[in-house]
Motif scaffolding. Sequence first.
Motif, PDB file in Angstrom:
ATOM      1  N   CYS A 121      -0.971  -1.313   1.708  1.00  0.00           N
ATOM      2  CA  CYS A 121      -1.948  -0.817   2.684  1.00  0.00           C
ATOM      3  C   CYS A 121      -3.110  -1.782   2.933  1.00  0.00           C
ATOM      4  O   CYS A 121      -3.706  -2.306   2.003  1.00  0.00           O
ATOM      5  N   ILE A 122      -3.393  -2.027   4.196  1.00  0.00           N
ATOM      6  CA  ILE A 122      -4.533  -2.895   4.515  1.00  0.00           C
ATOM      7  C   ILE A 122      -5.739  -2.081   4.984  1.00  0.00           C
ATOM      8  O   ILE A 122      -6.705  -2.630   5.489  1.00  0.00           O
ATOM      9  N   GLY A 123      -5.663  -0.767   4.813  1.00  0.00           N
ATOM     10  CA  GLY A 123      -6.859   0.056   5.004  1.00  0.00           C
ATOM     11  C   GLY A 123      -7.095   0.577   6.406  1.00  0.00           C
ATOM     12  O   GLY A 123      -8.201   1.016   6.706  1.00  0.00           O
ATOM     13  N   CYS A 124      -6.110   0.500   7.281  1.00  0.00           N
ATOM     14  CA  CYS A 124      -6.315   1.100   8.610  1.00  0.00           C
ATOM     15  C   CYS A 124      -5.092   1.955   8.960  1.00  0.00           C
ATOM     16  O   CYS A 124      -4.451   1.751   9.991  1.00  0.00           O
ATOM     17  N   CYS A 125      -4.818   2.920   8.083  1.00  0.00           N
ATOM     18  CA  CYS A 125      -3.601   3.748   8.190  1.00  0.00           C
ATOM     19  C   CYS A 125      -3.541   4.543   9.490  1.00  0.00           C
ATOM     20  O   CYS A 125      -2.453   4.872   9.960  1.00  0.00           O
ATOM     21  N   CYS A 141       2.362  -4.613   7.214  1.00  0.00           N
ATOM     22  CA  CYS A 141       1.932  -3.637   6.221  1.00  0.00           C
ATOM     23  C   CYS A 141       3.104  -2.727   5.867  1.00  0.00           C
ATOM     24  O   CYS A 141       3.776  -2.203   6.747  1.00  0.00           O
ATOM     25  N   GLY A 171       2.547  -0.332   3.383  1.00  0.00           N
ATOM     26  CA  GLY A 171       1.955   0.796   2.662  1.00  0.00           C
ATOM     27  C   GLY A 171       2.636   2.076   3.121  1.00  0.00           C
ATOM     28  O   GLY A 171       3.425   2.068   4.075  1.00  0.00           O
ATOM     29  N   THR A 172       2.306   3.193   2.483  1.00  0.00           N
ATOM     30  CA  THR A 172       3.037   4.443   2.754  1.00  0.00           C
ATOM     31  C   THR A 172       3.006   4.832   4.229  1.00  0.00           C
ATOM     32  O   THR A 172       4.050   5.090   4.834  1.00  0.00           O
ATOM     33  N   ALA A 173       1.818   4.845   4.831  1.00  0.00           N
ATOM     34  CA  ALA A 173       1.712   5.292   6.231  1.00  0.00           C
ATOM     35  C   ALA A 173       2.526   4.383   7.147  1.00  0.00           C
ATOM     36  O   ALA A 173       3.244   4.854   8.031  1.00  0.00           O
ATOM     37  N   CYS A 174       2.419   3.080   6.934  1.00  0.00           N
ATOM     38  CA  CYS A 174       3.133   2.132   7.799  1.00  0.00           C
ATOM     39  C   CYS A 174       4.637   2.186   7.526  1.00  0.00           C
ATOM     40  O   CYS A 174       5.443   2.103   8.452  1.00  0.00           O
TER      41      CYS A 174
END
Length: 171
Positions: free
Chosen positions: A122-126, A81, A83-86
């Motif tokens: 993002c895969i939705g588990c930030c 992932c 995404g931003t958080a990852c």
Amino acid sequence: MITEGQSDRALAEILGHYKKDKKNLIPLLQEVQTKLGYLPRKALQEIADFLKISDVEVWGVATFYNQFRFVPLGKYHSVVCMGTACHLAGGRLILEALERELNLKVGETADDGSFSLERVACIGCCMLAPVVVIKDKIHPKMTPFRVEEALIPYKQESRGKLKEGKSGSQS
Ligand code: FES
């Protein structure tokens, strides 16, 4: 692994749901990839014939978007992932560690069909960032140092299957 016959049937079924309109090119490519896991050359040709446009045009559109793949996924498909958080939690370093461990670049599949590597948004588990998914199993709070450890069971299973295949083919 999907056979050529199954692939042909799936493609015919998908084409049957669409009008022969060039506007349907991207949705068609997306649906074929969802169903088959990648875009086989033959499918691209058939989509071109169906929409009455050139295969060069289909190829051009398909290669423009990095969501599309042209080789089948590996048995142990690995997703990093970004995404931003990852990303903020070190996703780039984890991706590099996976590339080193698997000897693959993003979008590639190993020659023996074992592993493939992809990056996604993002895969939705930030809350679990940074996240890696290997063969549908989420590996939370990943670090570059834990990548090797996370891959061990899959590599062992893969080697076991390869040995089984070889001994099976000798009998
Ligand atoms: S950014 Fe990775 S799970 Fe949301």
